[in-house]
Motif scaffolding. Structure first.
Motif, PDB file in Angstrom:
ATOM      1  N   GLY A  74       1.123  -1.536  -0.004  1.00 28.22           N
ATOM      2  CA  GLY A  74      -0.096   0.344  -0.030  1.00 28.22           C
ATOM      3  C   GLY A  74       0.772   1.330   0.139  1.00 28.22           C
ATOM      4  O   GLY A  74       0.090   2.308  -0.035  1.00 28.22           O
ATOM      5  N   ARG A  75       2.309   0.872  -0.553  1.00 26.29           N
ATOM      6  CA  ARG A  75       3.178   2.471  -0.322  1.00 26.29           C
ATOM      7  C   ARG A  75       2.326   3.150  -1.375  1.00 26.29           C
ATOM      8  O   ARG A  75       2.196   2.863  -2.715  1.00 26.29           O
ATOM      9  CB  ARG A  75       4.376   2.318  -0.534  1.00 26.29           C
ATOM     10  N   PRO A  76       2.815   4.574  -2.047  1.00 28.15           N
ATOM     11  CA  PRO A  76       2.634   5.460  -2.979  1.00 28.15           C
ATOM     12  C   PRO A  76       3.524   4.554  -4.606  1.00 28.15           C
ATOM     13  O   PRO A  76       4.997   3.944  -4.311  1.00 28.15           O
ATOM     14  CB  PRO A  76       3.729   6.786  -2.866  1.00 28.15           C
ATOM     15  N   VAL A  77       3.158   4.374  -5.352  1.00 28.19           N
ATOM     16  CA  VAL A  77       4.677   3.464  -6.171  1.00 28.19           C
ATOM     17  C   VAL A  77       4.213   4.454  -7.624  1.00 28.19           C
ATOM     18  O   VAL A  77       4.990   3.971  -8.688  1.00 28.19           O
ATOM     19  CB  VAL A  77       3.154   2.197  -6.754  1.00 28.19           C
ATOM     20  N   ASP A  78       3.676   6.019  -7.525  1.00 25.53           N
ATOM     21  CA  ASP A  78       3.893   7.000  -9.086  1.00 25.53           C
ATOM     22  C   ASP A  78       5.437   6.978  -9.235  1.00 25.53           C
ATOM     23  O   ASP A  78       5.527   6.697 -10.738  1.00 25.53           O
ATOM     24  CB  ASP A  78       3.763   7.869  -8.854  1.00 25.53           C
ATOM     25  N   ALA A  79       6.362   6.912  -8.121  1.00 30.04           N
ATOM     26  CA  ALA A  79       7.678   7.649  -8.619  1.00 30.04           C
ATOM     27  C   ALA A  79       8.239   5.653  -9.722  1.00 30.04           C
ATOM     28  O   ALA A  79       8.815   5.947 -10.597  1.00 30.04           O
ATOM     29  CB  ALA A  79       8.538   7.549  -7.241  1.00 30.04           C
ATOM     30  N   ILE A  80       7.705   4.781  -9.070  1.00 24.44           N
ATOM     31  CA  ILE A  80       8.107   3.526  -9.150  1.00 24.44           C
ATOM     32  C   ILE A  80       7.325   3.094 -10.822  1.00 24.44           C
ATOM     33  O   ILE A  80       8.327   3.118 -12.253  1.00 24.44           O
ATOM     34  CB  ILE A  80       7.834   2.533  -8.530  1.00 24.44           C
ATOM     35  N   ALA A  81       6.471   3.671 -11.489  1.00 22.59           N
ATOM     36  CA  ALA A  81       5.263   3.400 -11.911  1.00 22.59           C
ATOM     37  C   ALA A  81       6.191   4.383 -13.415  1.00 22.59           C
ATOM     38  O   ALA A  81       5.748   4.246 -13.856  1.00 22.59           O
ATOM     39  CB  ALA A  81       3.938   3.725 -11.299  1.00 22.59           C
ATOM     40  N   GLU A  82       6.439   5.327 -13.369  1.00 16.36           N
ATOM     41  CA  GLU A  82       7.626   6.372 -14.443  1.00 16.36           C
ATOM     42  C   GLU A  82       8.619   5.834 -14.379  1.00 16.36           C
ATOM     43  O   GLU A  82       8.372   5.355 -16.180  1.00 16.36           O
ATOM     44  CB  GLU A  82       7.294   7.513 -13.315  1.00 16.36           C
ATOM     45  N   ARG A  83       9.085   5.119 -14.041  1.00 11.50           N
ATOM     46  CA  ARG A  83      10.270   4.111 -14.310  1.00 11.50           C
ATOM     47  C   ARG A  83       9.734   2.982 -14.861  1.00 11.50           C
ATOM     48  O   ARG A  83      10.547   2.564 -16.471  1.00 11.50           O
ATOM     49  CB  ARG A  83      11.046   3.783 -12.716  1.00 11.50           C
ATOM     50  N   LEU A  84       8.134   2.253 -14.789  1.00  9.98           N
ATOM     51  CA  LEU A  84       8.640   1.357 -15.122  1.00  9.98           C
ATOM     52  C   LEU A  84       7.334   1.325 -17.047  1.00  9.98           C
ATOM     53  O   LEU A  84       8.010   1.035 -17.801  1.00  9.98           O
ATOM     54  CB  LEU A  84       7.541  -0.108 -14.208  1.00  9.98           C
ATOM     55  N   VAL A  85       6.678   2.408 -16.392  1.00 15.11           N
ATOM     56  CA  VAL A  85       5.569   2.439 -17.428  1.00 15.11           C
ATOM     57  C   VAL A  85       5.649   3.369 -17.920  1.00 15.11           C
ATOM     58  O   VAL A  85       5.718   3.642 -19.063  1.00 15.11           O
ATOM     59  CB  VAL A  85       4.149   3.139 -16.811  1.00 15.11           C
ATOM     60  N   LEU A  86       6.208   4.173 -17.991  1.00 19.79           N
ATOM     61  CA  LEU A  86       7.120   5.610 -19.486  1.00 19.79           C
ATOM     62  C   LEU A  86       7.339   5.183 -20.442  1.00 19.79           C
ATOM     63  O   LEU A  86       7.306   5.570 -21.420  1.00 19.79           O
ATOM     64  CB  LEU A  86       7.324   6.948 -18.998  1.00 19.79           C
ATOM     65  N   PRO A  87       8.507   4.545 -20.196  1.00 19.75           N
ATOM     66  CA  PRO A  87       9.815   3.647 -21.368  1.00 19.75           C
ATOM     67  C   PRO A  87       9.083   3.027 -21.611  1.00 19.75           C
ATOM     68  O   PRO A  87       8.951   2.406 -23.028  1.00 19.75           O
ATOM     69  CB  PRO A  87      10.997   3.150 -20.462  1.00 19.75           C
ATOM     70  N   LEU A  88       8.553   1.956 -21.437  1.00 19.85           N
ATOM     71  CA  LEU A  88       6.945   0.750 -22.465  1.00 19.85           C
ATOM     72  C   LEU A  88       6.415   1.595 -23.405  1.00 19.85           C
ATOM     73  O   LEU A  88       6.807   1.219 -24.709  1.00 19.85           O
ATOM     74  CB  LEU A  88       6.533  -0.123 -20.778  1.00 19.85           C
ATOM     75  N   VAL A  89       5.660   2.921 -22.409  1.00 19.19           N
ATOM     76  CA  VAL A  89       4.400   3.282 -23.846  1.00 19.19           C
ATOM     77  C   VAL A  89       5.786   4.032 -24.559  1.00 19.19           C
ATOM     78  O   VAL A  89       5.391   3.689 -25.879  1.00 19.19           O
ATOM     79  CB  VAL A  89       4.523   4.377 -22.684  1.00 19.19           C
ATOM     80  N   GLU A  90       6.846   4.569 -25.034  1.00 17.84           N
ATOM     81  CA  GLU A  90       7.935   5.434 -25.146  1.00 17.84           C
ATOM     82  C   GLU A  90       8.341   4.377 -26.645  1.00 17.84           C
ATOM     83  O   GLU A  90       8.615   4.516 -27.781  1.00 17.84           O
ATOM     84  CB  GLU A  90       8.970   6.069 -25.179  1.00 17.84           C
ATOM     85  N   ARG A  91       8.389   2.811 -25.839  1.00 20.65           N
ATOM     86  CA  ARG A  91       8.786   1.412 -26.621  1.00 20.65           C
ATOM     87  C   ARG A  91       8.101   0.924 -27.198  1.00 20.65           C
ATOM     88  O   ARG A  91       7.563   0.667 -28.957  1.00 20.65           O
ATOM     89  CB  ARG A  91       9.194   0.738 -26.220  1.00 20.65           C
ATOM     90  N   ALA A  92       6.643   1.147 -26.877  1.00 21.32           N
ATOM     91  CA  ALA A  92       5.574  -0.081 -27.714  1.00 21.32           C
ATOM     92  C   ALA A  92       4.628   0.799 -28.694  1.00 21.32           C
ATOM     93  O   ALA A  92       4.901   0.564 -29.190  1.00 21.32           O
ATOM     94  CB  ALA A  92       4.346  -0.669 -26.238  1.00 21.32           C
ATOM     95  N   VAL A  93       4.379   1.948 -27.677  1.00 22.39           N
ATOM     96  CA  VAL A  93       3.633   2.388 -29.089  1.00 22.39           C
ATOM     97  C   VAL A  93       3.919   2.977 -30.939  1.00 22.39           C
ATOM     98  O   VAL A  93       2.973   2.745 -31.100  1.00 22.39           O
ATOM     99  CB  VAL A  93       2.477   4.145 -28.392  1.00 22.39           C
ATOM    100  N   PRO A  94       4.951   3.205 -30.808  1.00 23.55           N
ATOM    101  CA  PRO A  94       5.411   3.727 -32.245  1.00 23.55           C
ATOM    102  C   PRO A  94       5.130   1.800 -32.976  1.00 23.55           C
ATOM    103  O   PRO A  94       4.902   1.836 -33.725  1.00 23.55           O
ATOM    104  CB  PRO A  94       7.017   3.423 -31.844  1.00 23.55           C
ATOM    105  N   GLU A  95       5.858   1.254 -32.020  1.00 23.38           N
ATOM    106  CA  GLU A  95       5.205  -0.904 -33.063  1.00 23.38           C
ATOM    107  C   GLU A  95       3.762  -0.957 -33.093  1.00 23.38           C
ATOM    108  O   GLU A  95       3.534  -1.694 -33.649  1.00 23.38           O
ATOM    109  CB  GLU A  95       6.316  -1.495 -31.541  1.00 23.38           C
TER     110      GLU A  95
END
Length: 241
Positions: A99-120
Motif C-alpha cells: 500500500g505504499r505510493p507507487v507513482d515514482a516506480i510506475a514512471e520508471r516502468l510504464v513511461l519507457p514501456l509506452v515510449e517503446r511499445a506505442v510506435p510498434e
C-alpha cells in the motif's frame, strides 16, 4: 510485415503468426473475402502465456464481424529483456502489496514501456491497414492502460478505444488523458488487489473524450463478467462501422 500460412485454431477462424521488424504477433480473420474493421488486442506481455485469453478475445472479435491482431510487448516473451524495466517491475509489486505510493516506480516502468511499445503498435496498425481484408477505422482493446491511453491520444486511425483499468497509470499521463478525443470505454474491476480503483477513476475523469463510459464490476483482476464482452462489441460496432 511477414505473415505465415494460416491455421485454424477454431471453427470460423484463421490465425497467422506475424512479424514486423522483428516484433512477433498474431493476426486473425474469418477467412472470407469481405474486408472488416481491425481490432488491436492489448495485453500485459507474454504471447505464449496470454494466448488462451487472446484466442478467446480474437474469436469474439471475428464473430462480431472484425479482424483482430496483437503484438508482443518490448521486454516480454522471447524479446530481449531490459534491466531497467525488470528492476522497476521487481520494485512495483511489493510496493503495491504494502500500500505504499507507487507513482515514482510506475514512471520508471510504464513511461519507457509506452515510449517503446506505442510506435510498434502504430507500425503494426499501418501495415495491417494496407491489407485488402482489413478496413479502418480500427479499435484498440485491453491494456496496459497507459499504452492504450497514449494510442488514443496520438493515433488518428483509431475510431474507438476500450481500456481495461487493471494496471498503473502514472499521474504525469493525466495531461495526455485530457487531450484524448476518441470515444473511450473503460472496464474496472472494483476488487482488483493490484490496482488502485481511485486512481483508475481519476484517469477516467481526466479523459477529454466527448463520449466516454465506465463499467465497474465487483471481483478481482481476472473476474470480468462475460456480459462485458457484449458491451464492448456494441461499443466497437457503433464506432467502427
Amino acid at each position: 510485415m511477414h505473415l505465415t500460412a494460416p491455421r485454424r485454431p477454431a471453427d470460423g477462424l484463421l490465425e497467422h503468426d506475424l512479424s514486423l521488424d522483428g516484433v512477433p504477433g498474431l493476426f486473425w480473420t474469418a477467412g472470407d473475402a469481405a474486408p472488416a474493421p481491425l481490432v488491436l488486442l492489448g495485453h500485459p506481455g507474454g504471447l505464449d502465456r496470454m494466448y488462451p485469453r487472446l484466442l478467446g478475445r480474437a474469436r469474439s472479435a471475428v464473430a462480431a464481424g472484425f479482424t483482430a491482431a496483437t503484438i508482443e510487448l518490448p521486454g516480454s516473451g522471447d524479446r530481449p529483456r531490459s534491466d531497467d524495466l525488470e528492476a522497476a517491475r521487481t520494485d512495483l509489486r511489493p510496493a503495491i502489496a504494502a500500500g505504499r505510493p507507487v507513482d515514482a516506480i510506475a514512471e520508471r516502468l510504464v513511461l519507457p514501456l509506452v515510449e517503446r511499445a506505442v510506435p510498434e503498435w502504430r507500425a503494426a496498425l499501418g501495415a495491417l491497414l494496407e491489407r485488402p481484408d482489413v478496413t479502418g477505422p480500427a479499435g484498440f482493446t485491453g491494456g496496459p492502460t497507459a499504452i492504450g491511453l497514449r494510442l488514443a491520444r496520438v493515433e488518428p486511425r483509431l475510431g474507438a478505444v476500450v481500456l481495461f483499468a487493471g494496471s498503473v497509470v502514472p499521474r504525469v499521463m493525466d495531461d495526455e488523458a485530457r487531450r484524448v478525443t476518441v470515444p473511450v470505454h473503460v472496464m474496472l474491476q472494483w476488487d482488483d488487489a493490484g490496482n488502485d480503483r481511485w486512481r483508475a477513476l481519476e484517469m477516467f475523469d481526466a479523459l477529454g473524450s466527448a463520449e466516454k463510459s465506465l463499467h465497474a464490476n465487483l471481483g478481482g483482476h481476472a473476474g470480468i463478467p462475460a456480459h462485458e464482452g457484449e458491451a464492448v462489441a456494441r461499443f466497437l460496432e457503433r464506432h467502427l462501422r
